[in-house]
Scaffold this motif. Structure first.
Motif, PDB file in Angstrom:
ATOM      1  N   GLY A  77      52.740 -17.353   5.308  1.00  0.00           N
ATOM      2  CA  GLY A  77      51.441 -17.398   4.651  1.00  0.00           C
ATOM      3  C   GLY A  77      51.500 -17.178   3.156  1.00  0.00           C
ATOM      4  N   TRP A  78      52.673 -16.880   2.640  1.00  0.00           N
ATOM      5  CA  TRP A  78      52.877 -16.669   1.202  1.00  0.00           C
ATOM      6  C   TRP A  78      53.907 -17.654   0.707  1.00  0.00           C
ATOM      7  N   ARG A  79      53.873 -17.958  -0.593  1.00  0.00           N
ATOM      8  CA  ARG A  79      54.866 -18.848  -1.206  1.00  0.00           C
ATOM      9  C   ARG A  79      55.189 -18.314  -2.596  1.00  0.00           C
ATOM     10  N   ALA A  80      56.378 -18.632  -3.077  1.00  0.00           N
ATOM     11  CA  ALA A  80      56.762 -18.228  -4.430  1.00  0.00           C
ATOM     12  C   ALA A  80      55.857 -18.942  -5.427  1.00  0.00           C
ATOM     13  N   GLU A  81      55.345 -18.209  -6.388  1.00  0.00           N
ATOM     14  CA  GLU A  81      54.436 -18.745  -7.398  1.00  0.00           C
ATOM     15  C   GLU A  81      55.207 -19.377  -8.551  1.00  0.00           C
ATOM     16  N   GLY A  82      56.465 -18.969  -8.722  1.00  0.00           N
ATOM     17  CA  GLY A  82      57.284 -19.569  -9.770  1.00  0.00           C
ATOM     18  C   GLY A  82      57.707 -18.598 -10.847  1.00  0.00           C
ATOM     19  N   PHE A  83      57.285 -17.342 -10.761  1.00  0.00           N
ATOM     20  CA  PHE A  83      57.653 -16.348 -11.763  1.00  0.00           C
ATOM     21  C   PHE A  83      58.523 -15.298 -11.098  1.00  0.00           C
ATOM     22  N   ALA A  84      59.604 -14.898 -11.760  1.00  0.00           N
ATOM     23  CA  ALA A  84      60.493 -13.852 -11.270  1.00  0.00           C
ATOM     24  C   ALA A  84      60.872 -12.953 -12.439  1.00  0.00           C
ATOM     25  N   GLY A  85      61.157 -11.700 -12.143  1.00  0.00           N
ATOM     26  CA  GLY A  85      61.568 -10.753 -13.179  1.00  0.00           C
ATOM     27  C   GLY A  85      61.582  -9.349 -12.628  1.00  0.00           C
ATOM     28  N   THR A  86      61.548  -8.401 -13.530  1.00  0.00           N
ATOM     29  CA  THR A  86      61.487  -7.008 -13.109  1.00  0.00           C
ATOM     30  C   THR A  86      60.106  -6.736 -12.524  1.00  0.00           C
ATOM     31  N   GLU A  87      59.970  -5.589 -11.893  1.00  0.00           N
ATOM     32  CA  GLU A  87      58.670  -5.205 -11.345  1.00  0.00           C
ATOM     33  C   GLU A  87      57.607  -5.179 -12.449  1.00  0.00           C
TER      34      GLU A  87
END
Length: 71
Positions: A29-39
């Motif tokens: 039900g979730w998908r990666a939005e395209g942003f990654a990094g630290t918390e």
């Protein structure tokens, strides 16, 4: 978990956003939005791109009642 661990920003069909550990499988039900990094980076990104935290269905319903757009 370290605050420097890599995270992804995930989004669901209601356009709700969440931070998710990059090493963990993304739940159904979730998908990666395209942003990654630290918390911290991911949290700041979510703050920028998701200013109205109401679910999409609620925003759409309210927009129909007032004659405005959903966003």
């Amino acid at each position: 978990m370290s605050t420097r661990a890599p995270y992804l920003v995930v989004v669901n069909d209601e356009e709700q956003h969440a931070l998710w550990p990059a090493a963990a499988p993304i739940p159904a039900g979730w998908r990666a939005e395209g942003f990654a990094g630290t918390e911290e980076e991911c949290g700041a990104h979510v703050d920028r791109v998701w200013p109205d935290i109401r679910p999409l269905s609620l925003r759409s319903r309210l927009a129909e009642q007032t004659g405005g757009g959903a966003r």
